[in-house]
Design an enzyme around this catalytic site. Structure first.
Site, PDB file in Angstrom:
ATOM      1  N   THR A  90       0.830  -1.191   0.000  1.00 24.79           N
ATOM      2  CA  THR A  90       0.000   0.000   0.000  1.00 24.79           C
ATOM      3  C   THR A  90       0.867   1.243   0.000  1.00 24.79           C
ATOM      4  O   THR A  90       2.095   1.165  -0.093  1.00 24.79           O
ATOM      5  CB  THR A  90      -0.996  -0.030   1.184  1.00 24.79           C
ATOM      6  OG1 THR A  90      -1.967   1.001   1.007  1.00 24.79           O
ATOM      7  CG2 THR A  90      -0.291   0.135   2.522  1.00 24.79           C
ATOM      8  N   ASP A 131      -6.165  -2.568  -7.672  1.00 20.79           N
ATOM      9  CA  ASP A 131      -6.759  -1.380  -7.041  1.00 20.79           C
ATOM     10  C   ASP A 131      -7.901  -0.843  -7.886  1.00 20.79           C
ATOM     11  O   ASP A 131      -8.997  -0.568  -7.400  1.00 20.79           O
ATOM     12  CB  ASP A 131      -5.702  -0.278  -6.892  1.00 20.79           C
ATOM     13  CG  ASP A 131      -4.943  -0.363  -5.578  1.00 20.79           C
ATOM     14  OD1 ASP A 131      -5.530  -0.817  -4.581  1.00 20.79           O
ATOM     15  OD2 ASP A 131      -3.762   0.015  -5.559  1.00 20.79           O
ATOM     16  N   ARG A 191      -1.190  18.325  -6.692  1.00 22.49           N
ATOM     17  CA  ARG A 191      -0.321  19.455  -6.352  1.00 22.49           C
ATOM     18  C   ARG A 191       0.994  19.389  -7.119  1.00 22.49           C
ATOM     19  O   ARG A 191       1.607  20.405  -7.400  1.00 22.49           O
ATOM     20  CB  ARG A 191      -0.065  19.485  -4.845  1.00 22.49           C
ATOM     21  CG  ARG A 191      -1.318  19.852  -4.043  1.00 22.49           C
ATOM     22  CD  ARG A 191      -1.017  20.040  -2.566  1.00 22.49           C
ATOM     23  NE  ARG A 191      -2.166  20.595  -1.869  1.00 22.49           N
ATOM     24  CZ  ARG A 191      -3.146  19.882  -1.334  1.00 22.49           C
ATOM     25  NH1 ARG A 191      -3.117  18.559  -1.437  1.00 22.49           N
ATOM     26  NH2 ARG A 191      -4.148  20.458  -0.704  1.00 22.49           N
ATOM     27  N   LYS A 212       3.752   1.631  -3.701  1.00 18.79           N
ATOM     28  CA  LYS A 212       3.199   0.868  -4.820  1.00 18.79           C
ATOM     29  C   LYS A 212       4.040   0.979  -6.090  1.00 18.79           C
ATOM     30  O   LYS A 212       3.971   0.111  -6.949  1.00 18.79           O
ATOM     31  CB  LYS A 212       1.770   1.331  -5.112  1.00 18.79           C
ATOM     32  CG  LYS A 212       0.790   0.998  -3.999  1.00 18.79           C
ATOM     33  CD  LYS A 212      -0.584   1.576  -4.284  1.00 18.79           C
ATOM     34  CE  LYS A 212      -1.520   1.346  -3.125  1.00 18.79           C
ATOM     35  NZ  LYS A 212      -2.492   0.299  -3.375  1.00 18.79           N
ATOM     36  N   GLY A 260     -14.861   3.807   0.398  1.00 23.75           N
ATOM     37  CA  GLY A 260     -13.644   3.027   0.206  1.00 23.75           C
ATOM     38  C   GLY A 260     -13.724   1.628   0.768  1.00 23.75           C
ATOM     39  O   GLY A 260     -12.982   0.739   0.332  1.00 23.75           O
ATOM     40  N   ALA A 292      -3.115  11.439  -7.377  1.00 27.36           N
ATOM     41  CA  ALA A 292      -2.783  10.445  -8.408  1.00 27.36           C
ATOM     42  C   ALA A 292      -1.560   9.647  -7.982  1.00 27.36           C
ATOM     43  O   ALA A 292      -0.607   9.489  -8.732  1.00 27.36           O
ATOM     44  CB  ALA A 292      -2.532  11.123  -9.748  1.00 27.36           C
ATOM     45  N   GLY A 293      -1.591   9.140  -6.749  1.00 28.40           N
ATOM     46  CA  GLY A 293      -0.496   8.313  -6.259  1.00 28.40           C
ATOM     47  C   GLY A 293      -0.594   6.904  -6.804  1.00 28.40           C
ATOM     48  O   GLY A 293      -1.249   6.653  -7.831  1.00 28.40           O
ATOM     49  N   GLY A 294       0.026   5.949  -6.107  1.00 23.69           N
ATOM     50  CA  GLY A 294       0.060   4.573  -6.593  1.00 23.69           C
ATOM     51  C   GLY A 294      -1.314   3.976  -6.791  1.00 23.69           C
ATOM     52  O   GLY A 294      -1.592   3.317  -7.797  1.00 23.69           O
TER      53      GLY A 294
END
Length: 286
Positions: A71, A111, A159, A75, A251, A135-137
């Site tokens: 997590t 995911d 950001r 990732k 979630g 817009a992470g892993g």
């Protein structure tokens, strides 16, 4: 002297990430393992530095784990330390779980598949305009899978420009669906015509419960609002959305959908969704 019969060694599974304390995944999986009579156990491992990821991934192999989840924030950086990755990971550029076969660590990513299934319980995705905050892993996987599911356009609000533009390019390269990056600066104004608005950041997670800075006057009541946070089930972001009358997707539902796929990949058992729903509700004390 009486003979002592020792129980068999438990088969271990794990999750690597930071932070992991509030994630209910271990309690959920342990409840499901018990339901199916498996002498298995799930451990959350808080890996506090990216520098420790090579050793942590190697430890999954050395300690004989049956499987592992990965997590945030690891990732992407975990990929070079795996022996093999599947086609989804190659396209998305992030991994969220691994299977172990003959001592080889194989990376997968579901995911996005989890969030697609969760959203489709509430609204179709095909032809929809999607706005994603972060817009992470996990976010990059969700963005690509939403495009594969038929979304007509994606807007990524982050950001960091480098991150946002790279993920937008990944989406278009993998799917052909147009995607653009927009700078996150202060309160977010949601573009007109947005059909699905998703929070893919950590904002709103327990225990801080930080609000997502959205100008709610720019959100239509017809917009489906999605949050990836798993604890609490109803975040401040979703609570504000529900107060406006927007359809919401939490979630926890996403977690259930992806966890069922991971469970089947690890154990070979196709689970009953009701078992997972009861397990996660109990894990959250609901």
């Amino acid at each position: 002297m009486s003979n002592i019969i020792l129980p068999p060694q438990k088969q271990m599974t794990t999750m690597l990430g930071h932070p992991v304390a509030e994630n209910p995944i271990d309690r959920m999986f342990d409840e499901v393992y018990a339901h199916y009579g498996l002498h298995w156990q799930f451990w959350k491992c808080d890996v506090t530095s990216e520098n420790n990821i090579p050793a942590a991934v190697a430890g999954v192999r050395a300690l004989g784990f049956a499987g592992a989840c990965i997590t945030v924030p690891y990732k992407v950086v975990s990929i070079p330390h795996l022996d093999e990755i599947d086609e989804d990971v190659k396209a998305i550029g992030a991994v969220n779980y691994m299977t172990i076969k003959d001592g080889r660590l194989i990376g997968h990513n579901n995911d996005g598949k989890g969030v697609v299934k969760a959203i489709q319980k509430v609204t179709p995705i095909a032809g929809k305009r999607v706005v994603m905050l972060g817009a992470g892993g996990a976010g990059r996987a969700m963005a690509v899978e939403l495009a594969w599911a038929g979304a007509s356009h994606l807007t990524l609000i982050t950001r960091r420009e480098a991150q946002g533009t790279e993920v937008a390019q990944t989406v278009t390269r993998a799917s052909g669906v147009p995607a653009e990056w927009v700078q996150w600066s202060g309160e977010v104004c949601v573009p007109e015509g947005t059909d699905i608005l998703m929070n893919a950041t950590h904002l709103g997670a327990a225990p801080q419960l930080e609000p997502v800075p959205v100008n709610w006057g720019t959100v239509s009541k017809s917009t489906t609002v999605v949050d990836v946070i798993t604890n609490p089930r109803i975040t401040p972001f979703l609570n504000a959305s529900r107060d406006m009358g927007c359809p919401i997707v939490n979630g926890v539902e996403m977690l259930v959908q992806l966890a069922m796929q991971i469970f089947e990949a690890w154990t070979g058992i196709k689970p009953d969704e009701a078992v997972f729903q009861r397990a996660v509700a109990k894990a959250l004390g609901e």
